[in-house]
Design an enzyme around this catalytic site. Structure first.
Site, mmCIF file in Angstrom:
data_model
loop_
_atom_site.group_PDB
_atom_site.id
_atom_site.type_symbol
_atom_site.label_atom_id
_atom_site.label_comp_id
_atom_site.label_asym_id
_atom_site.label_seq_id
_atom_site.Cartn_x
_atom_site.Cartn_y
_atom_site.Cartn_z
ATOM 1 N N TYR A 69 0.635 -1.199 0.073
ATOM 2 C CA TYR A 69 0.559 0.062 0.279
ATOM 3 C C TYR A 69 0.640 1.325 0.078
ATOM 4 O O TYR A 69 0.139 2.136 -0.450
ATOM 5 C CB TYR A 69 -0.834 0.032 1.577
ATOM 6 C CG TYR A 69 -1.972 -1.023 0.599
ATOM 7 C CD1 TYR A 69 -2.952 -0.868 0.373
ATOM 8 C CD2 TYR A 69 -2.044 -2.393 1.139
ATOM 9 C CE1 TYR A 69 -4.032 -1.064 -0.647
ATOM 10 C CE2 TYR A 69 -3.141 -3.650 1.341
ATOM 11 C CZ TYR A 69 -3.828 -2.948 -0.162
ATOM 12 O OH TYR A 69 -4.855 -3.521 -0.195
ATOM 13 N N GLN A 104 -16.056 3.515 -5.973
ATOM 14 C CA GLN A 104 -15.232 1.996 -5.955
ATOM 15 C C GLN A 104 -13.570 2.331 -5.646
ATOM 16 O O GLN A 104 -13.157 1.206 -5.259
ATOM 17 C CB GLN A 104 -15.557 0.934 -6.741
ATOM 18 C CG GLN A 104 -17.263 1.101 -6.848
ATOM 19 C CD GLN A 104 -17.651 -0.281 -7.638
ATOM 20 O OE1 GLN A 104 -17.226 -0.199 -9.386
ATOM 21 N NE2 GLN A 104 -17.782 -1.066 -7.505
ATOM 22 N N ASN A 105 -12.907 2.732 -5.868
ATOM 23 C CA ASN A 105 -11.787 3.366 -6.426
ATOM 24 C C ASN A 105 -11.161 4.160 -4.697
ATOM 25 O O ASN A 105 -11.936 4.916 -4.075
ATOM 26 C CB ASN A 105 -11.364 4.858 -7.245
ATOM 27 C CG ASN A 105 -11.709 4.184 -8.459
ATOM 28 O OD1 ASN A 105 -12.502 3.191 -8.687
ATOM 29 N ND2 ASN A 105 -12.322 5.385 -9.355
ATOM 30 N N ASP A 107 -7.749 6.015 -4.710
ATOM 31 C CA ASP A 107 -6.667 6.614 -4.457
ATOM 32 C C ASP A 107 -7.200 8.490 -4.879
ATOM 33 O O ASP A 107 -6.391 8.456 -3.975
ATOM 34 C CB ASP A 107 -6.594 6.294 -6.485
ATOM 35 C CG ASP A 107 -7.742 6.490 -6.989
ATOM 36 O OD1 ASP A 107 -8.336 7.627 -7.751
ATOM 37 O OD2 ASP A 107 -8.716 6.238 -8.442
ATOM 38 N N HIS A 122 -15.225 1.532 -0.716
ATOM 39 C CA HIS A 122 -14.013 0.489 -0.951
ATOM 40 C C HIS A 122 -12.812 1.072 0.282
ATOM 41 O O HIS A 122 -12.217 0.823 0.320
ATOM 42 C CB HIS A 122 -13.303 -0.028 -1.600
ATOM 43 C CG HIS A 122 -14.447 -0.475 -3.034
ATOM 44 N ND1 HIS A 122 -14.414 -1.467 -4.141
ATOM 45 C CD2 HIS A 122 -15.542 -1.358 -2.123
ATOM 46 C CE1 HIS A 122 -14.942 -1.582 -4.746
ATOM 47 N NE2 HIS A 122 -15.817 -1.707 -2.757
ATOM 48 N N CYS A 155 -4.865 1.003 21.811
ATOM 49 C CA CYS A 155 -4.426 -0.381 21.794
ATOM 50 C C CYS A 155 -3.482 -1.087 21.232
ATOM 51 O O CYS A 155 -2.923 -2.363 22.153
ATOM 52 C CB CYS A 155 -5.794 -1.153 21.503
ATOM 53 S SG CYS A 155 -5.316 -1.384 19.651
ATOM 54 N N GLY A 198 -16.779 3.618 -15.649
ATOM 55 C CA GLY A 198 -15.577 3.289 -15.580
ATOM 56 C C GLY A 198 -15.183 1.576 -14.737
ATOM 57 O O GLY A 198 -14.764 1.344 -14.028
ATOM 58 N N THR A 199 -16.563 1.771 -14.907
ATOM 59 C CA THR A 199 -17.505 0.297 -13.992
ATOM 60 C C THR A 199 -19.178 -0.148 -14.094
ATOM 61 O O THR A 199 -18.867 0.680 -14.692
ATOM 62 C CB THR A 199 -17.425 0.347 -12.277
ATOM 63 O OG1 THR A 199 -17.984 -1.052 -11.985
ATOM 64 C CG2 THR A 199 -18.468 1.321 -11.945
ATOM 65 N N SER A 200 -19.068 -1.444 -14.393
ATOM 66 C CA SER A 200 -20.998 -1.640 -14.324
ATOM 67 C C SER A 200 -21.500 -2.249 -13.452
ATOM 68 O O SER A 200 -22.561 -2.213 -13.067
ATOM 69 C CB SER A 200 -21.154 -2.949 -15.803
ATOM 70 O OG SER A 200 -20.012 -4.078 -15.209
#
Ligand SMILES: [Zn+2]
Length: 257
Positions: A69, A104-105, A107, A122, A155, A198-200
């Site tokens: 990441y 859903q990105n 970035d 996400h 913690c 950019g996504t279905s």
């Protein structure tokens, strides 16, 4: 992305009485040059997805996950929002509360393009949270992330990226925002358009948005250069990359007289 987009394909123009609900996915980031997870071979930048994007993978090898990441942060910091991101920020400026973006990105490019009314389904590359307690996720632009790995100040457990991994629940606030937006559009008795770019959106819960919007009387549009399997879920297919189709929607926008 060789498909030629014909502006004549545009449906009725958006105007300032339109409620717009937009879902964006990997295709929009890819047009900025960000490599994304490919479902076809289960690899993301040569890593098996379960090794770098699952709670089990993190337990097995947190160093690998943090290195991964850290590299994704470095990569995302190097690219710029594209014409598709900018067009959505412009539509938000014109529509105000009638606009909602669900992405859903992870970035952060929508925020950098000027979008404010958006939900990151996400999670975000740019936030860190505790792997154990309910420490409030915080902004984190550090990269690379190398041992010693960061620990929770509350913690003592390992901190982790605030990304929704495979096998984890999508935070409910995204779903809530979608329901509320559809509800408000109906309440206003104004036109509602659902647009996926950019996504279905064929992965749950995004897959439920198009049918939920359609049930509420929305027009459903898909901006995509290809023909996804669930193309039939949409009224209209604006065939082309988001960097072409979204600016065309801004161009065609009709302000009220
Ligand atoms: Zn903690």
């Amino acid at each position: 992305m060789t498909q030629t987009f014909d502006p004549a394909d545009l449906p009725r123009a958006l105007d300032d009485k339109t409620w717009l609900l937009v879902l964006t996915g990997a295709g929009v980031s890819a047009e900025s040059g960000l490599p994304t997870f490919r479902a076809s071979d289960g690899l993301w930048e040569n890593h098996h997805i379960e090794d770098v994007a699952s709670p089990d993978g993190f337990r097995r090898d947190p160093e690998l996950v943090w290195r991964f990441y850290g590299e994704r942060r470095a990569g995302a910091a190097k690219v710029e929002p594209n014409a598709g991101h900018l067009a959505l920020a412009e539509l938000e400026r014109r529509l105000g509360e009638r606009f909602l973006l669900v992405t859903q990105n992870v970035d952060g490019l929508h925020g950098r393009a000027g979008s404010r009314r958006y939900v990151e389904l996400h999670g975000s590359l740019w936030r860190t949270r505790c792997s154990s307690c309910d420490l409030v996720p915080f902004d984190d632009h550090s990269h690379p992330v190398e041992p010693p790995l960061p620990m929770c100040p509350n913690c003592g457990a390992l901190l982790r990226p605030d990304i929704v991994w495979f096998g984890e629940a999508i935070p409910y606030h995204g779903d809530f925002a979608v329901r509320e937006h559809i509800y408000l559009a109906r309440l206003a008795k104004e036109r509602l358009v659902f647009l996926a770019a950019g996504t279905s959106g064929n992965v749950w819960p995004a897959s439920s948005y198009v049918s939920r919007a359609a049930d509420a009387g929305a027009e459903t549009w898909l901006a995509d250069p290809g023909v996804p399997a669930n193309r039939g879920a949409f009224d209209r297919h604006l065939r082309g990359p988001a960097t072409v189709v979204l600016p065309a929607l801004v161009e065609a926008f009709k302000p009220s007289a």
